[in-house]
Design an enzyme around this catalytic site. Sequence first.
Site, PDB file in Angstrom:
ATOM      1  CG  ASP A   1      -1.947   1.085   1.210  1.00 52.88           C
ATOM      2  OD1 ASP A   1      -3.036   0.851   0.667  1.00 52.88           O
ATOM      3  OD2 ASP A   1      -1.651   2.188   1.718  1.00 52.88           O
TER       4      ASP A   1
ATOM      5  CG  ASN B   1      -5.056  11.280  -5.400  1.00 53.68           C
ATOM      6  OD1 ASN B   1      -4.378  11.334  -6.413  1.00 53.68           O
ATOM      7  ND2 ASN B   1      -5.699  10.180  -5.038  1.00 53.68           N
TER       8      ASN B   1
ATOM      9  CG  HIS C   1      -7.933  12.768  -8.096  1.00 51.75           C
ATOM     10  ND1 HIS C   1      -8.519  13.889  -7.556  1.00 51.75           N
ATOM     11  CD2 HIS C   1      -8.145  11.767  -7.219  1.00 51.75           C
ATOM     12  CE1 HIS C   1      -9.080  13.577  -6.403  1.00 51.75           C
ATOM     13  NE2 HIS C   1      -8.865  12.291  -6.169  1.00 51.75           N
TER      14      HIS C   1
ATOM     15  CG  ASP D   1      -4.721   8.728 -12.449  1.00 55.46           C
ATOM     16  OD1 ASP D   1      -5.101   8.194 -11.375  1.00 55.46           O
ATOM     17  OD2 ASP D   1      -5.511   9.162 -13.302  1.00 55.46           O
TER      18      ASP D   1
ATOM     19  CD  GLU E   1      -4.356   4.098  -1.490  1.00 60.42           C
ATOM     20  OE1 GLU E   1      -4.558   4.224  -0.281  1.00 60.42           O
ATOM     21  OE2 GLU E   1      -5.235   4.318  -2.338  1.00 60.42           O
TER      22      GLU E   1
END
Length: 187
Positions: free
Chosen positions: A62, A70, A75, A79, A105
């Site tokens: 994680d 973010n 965002h 990405d 994630e």
Amino acid sequence: MLLVNITIFSSTLVRLVAKIRHLADRDQLTGLYNRFALNRKLAQLQQLHSRHQQPYAVLLLDLDHFKQVNDQYGHLTGDKVLKHAATLLKQSIRNEDILGRFGGEEFLLLLPMTEQQAAEKLIQLLRQQPLQLGDTAIALTTSIGIATAHPNGAALSSETMLQQADKALYHAKANGRDQVISFDAVH
């Protein structure tokens, strides 16, 4: 002429089915296996373990503090961080290892035929190679939970293996993040 057309049609159909299968098994953003494909691969490893006592490890990774990325950068940058992490992870694993995006994630790494984990190496790799966007370097850290199916160990279900890796991951996060915890160590 009819035979030629049937041959061309058959060939095209086979390629199309293969492409659809590939797309159905892949995460659209990272190109890694998606959760559906990962669950199928994990079930296959579990069956090999049950039949032949082949060891394997399940690593649940994680990205730490991803929400902050973010929130701070947007965002689209998030990405890019996911793609960057996916690329780094993919480049550092063996051909037989299975890597996918488990969700958000989180990444899932399946290591067949091994009890050894290269998890510390993965943490170092992500830590040492931040995503560079112009003058901005976005640091990456990750927490990793590991569950291992040992030879001659109990044949655990795929779901149990995921639960064990998840429990170990939560211990890694609760103990400060950016570290590896094995389920064997917390239980």
